[in-house]
Design an enzyme around this catalytic site. Sequence first.
Site, short mmCIF file in Angstrom:
data_model
loop_
_atom_site.label_atom_id
_atom_site.label_comp_id
_atom_site.label_asym_id
_atom_site.label_seq_id
_atom_site.Cartn_x
_atom_site.Cartn_y
_atom_site.Cartn_z
CE LYS A 64 -4.61 0.86 1.65
NZ LYS A 64 -5.74 0.41 2.43
CD GLU A 88 -19.43 -3.36 7.40
OE1 GLU A 88 -19.56 -4.40 6.71
OE2 GLU A 88 -18.56 -2.50 7.17
NE ARG A 121 -22.38 -4.85 2.18
CZ ARG A 121 -21.13 -4.98 1.72
NH1 ARG A 121 -20.20 -5.48 2.49
NH2 ARG A 121 -20.85 -4.64 0.49
C1 LIG Z 1 -18.94 -2.57 3.70
C2 LIG Z 1 -17.78 -1.64 3.87
N1 LIG Z 1 -17.26 -1.45 5.11
C3 LIG Z 1 -16.22 -0.61 5.28
C4 LIG Z 1 -15.69 0.06 4.22
C5 LIG Z 1 -14.57 1.08 4.43
N2 LIG Z 1 -13.37 0.69 3.69
C6 LIG Z 1 -13.00 1.32 2.56
S1 LIG Z 1 -11.59 0.71 1.92
C7 LIG Z 1 -11.43 -0.39 3.17
C8 LIG Z 1 -10.26 -1.32 3.20
C9 LIG Z 1 -10.25 -2.23 2.03
O1 LIG Z 1 -9.14 -3.06 2.10
P1 LIG Z 1 -8.74 -3.91 0.83
O2 LIG Z 1 -9.94 -4.56 0.27
O3 LIG Z 1 -7.63 -4.81 1.22
O4 LIG Z 1 -8.27 -2.84 -0.21
P2 LIG Z 1 -6.96 -1.90 -0.10
O5 LIG Z 1 -7.46 -0.58 0.40
O6 LIG Z 1 -5.99 -2.53 0.81
O7 LIG Z 1 -6.49 -1.83 -1.50
C10 LIG Z 1 -12.48 -0.26 4.08
C11 LIG Z 1 -12.61 -1.06 5.32
C12 LIG Z 1 -16.27 -0.15 2.95
N3 LIG Z 1 -15.85 0.49 1.87
N4 LIG Z 1 -17.31 -1.00 2.81
#
Ligand SMILES: Cc1ncc(C[n+]2csc(CCOP(=O)(O)OP(=O)(O)O)c2C)c(N)n1
Length: 631
Positions: free
Chosen positions: A282, A367, A395
């Site tokens: 990242k 969630e 959710r």
């Molecule tokens: C249902 C839901 N809960 C929380 C979030 C907040 N959120 C946005 S990005 C993220 C992390 C995602 O991690 P990953 O899938 O590994 O992608 P990366 O950012 O590491 O590329 C979260 C928790 C979301 N977008 N959707």
Amino acid sequence: MGSLLKTIESPADLRRLSVSQLEQLAQEIREYIVETTARTGGHVGASLGAVELVLAMHYVYDTPRDKVVFDIGHQAYAHKLITGRQETFASIRQLRGLSGFLKRHESEYDVWEAGHAATSLSGALGLAVARDLKGAQYEVAALIGDGALTAGMAWEAMNQLGHLKTRLVVVVNDNSMSIAPNVGAFSQYLTNLRTAPSYVRLKQDIEAVLESVPVFGGSLRRAGERIKDVLHHAVLPGNVFEELGFKYFGPVNGHDVGSLIVVLRNAREFDGPVVIHAITQKGRGYRPAEERPVQFHGPGPFDVSSGQMIKKTEPPTYSQVFSETLVQLAREREEIVAITAAMPDGTKLDYFQKHFPDRYFDVGIAEQHAATFAAGLALAGLRPVFAVYSTFLQRAYDQVVHDVSHQNLPVLFAIDRAGLVGGDGATHQGVYDIAFLRTVPRIEIAMGKDEGELRSLIKAALDRPNPVAIRYPRGPGRGIPYEDEIPEIPWGRGEWLHHGRDATLVALGPMVYIALETRERLARQGYDVGVVNARFVKPLDHELLRQVASETQAIITLEEHAIHGGFGSAVAEWMALENVRIPLRLEGLPDVFIDHGPPDYYLAMYELDPEGLTRKVSAWLQDLRTPTVHD
Ligand SMILES: Cc1ncc(C[n+]2csc(CCOP(=O)(O)OP(=O)(O)O)c2C)c(N)n1
């Protein structure tokens, strides 16, 4: 903007480049992302980490004929830059500018819209199954992060995909980070897989040996494919993806664009579901984002050379006040435990974690599970507090109804980001929760007018015998000073701030302050308008409303929530049921998805700011005074 990047108008231009040119392009894209987001803010870390993945996918797949589905869409800035949006990129997340996520109306390359995690695999499977049923010719590939793989929905799709054996490539972008470091047993499993020998190295080594046998090279190469399979199984016994019916390619270096192209081409040839496990970092390529990935997940503007955030001095945020209050209460009450679904930083529960590591749970992007887990904790006598953004609580609707409220378990939902949210836009607006919670028996819903009342409501809610939802907005509070001692708020009671003969504004949450200003403006025009701080959506303060209705000539409800099913609707229902016959006007957000842009802008646009309200209310009151002429 870099010289090579300027020449890329669409992915077709990309496909003419050599691997070393692609590497140069990746570098230019990174510089442009950093330079732009330093001014606009945005999802910097995830987008920097996915540059080579995006380039390789567009290189191998014939987009837009082939469909590349992005999970969430926050990592897709490189995708925007190579699909005709270089000139508009600087408008990202700004009012009327590019969305921070994918939008189908923005580009034919944006095949799938999201904002919430873990929808990509289901959407991609739908596209692939429809292709097969219709006899269409296109490939489907999804890009999903390791964080999103903590969500149940991803596994619901994997379950069906492994069963149907549909031709589809799932690229897992594994940077071991959600927003915070990824958590859970599956995350640990991915870490274990990461240490296996690289897929590409293994393949190249075997091919090199076989190529060196001159006469039998051809048939040996075919045999080599089988050897590779055998070896692969030997180094990765019982790979969970393979057990589920996927072909697994990995691990592969997600920043080695040449290797990615090799793996993607191999995967594309396979007639069934494939997982490519790509290891990425990242924030890749920008030191401050590599070193501080949590802060650079979604920063505001920052200084490029130092990596320091450009911050205005503002009062503490509602999230901070919430978390500090919870810590204060948890010192006295051991039964208080806190839950987040992968948002320790956003909800500020990281502060709670520091104080009570054993009473803090990050469940991943889960969630639904979080709500039912809280129900279990409550059943056993604990006081669980699930801090969750309004939008993500969507959710967990069935869990709120079926597991928490139906069993009448005292779970506290601390609903953060209730109201308009700004740059994240339509998928993230927190403007539906009152509507979806209000119909559920037993759950109580409240929102204070400021951070002081938030403290009181949290404290009071933790004494209720039933589920409670306390809402509070995104961003800083009003900066009102508060004491250590948390003032009592009588449960279920609103606050009558000003009496008014002509009408009374009954406002929810910080809209109370807008109501107060509107009252003053209307007074200057000769109207005597009162103000009530409603505080409670459920139970409604019927007694107060009845008194108000008997003293005032009209009621106007005011909320930063969808008008349909919101707080005003609750007042309207009550008035209809109780036969309270005075004119009623509901002020709130219209029945549309509201895009990204400053909340204040939208409040003004929908005339929910003091100026607009004064205009609307004075015209309405004027109308009410004008006698109706009957034929
Ligand atoms: C249902 C839901 N809960 C929380 C979030 C907040 N959120 C946005 S990005 C993220 C992390 C995602 O991690 P990953 O899938 O590994 O992608 P990366 O950012 O590491 O590329 C979260 C928790 C979301 N977008 N959707």
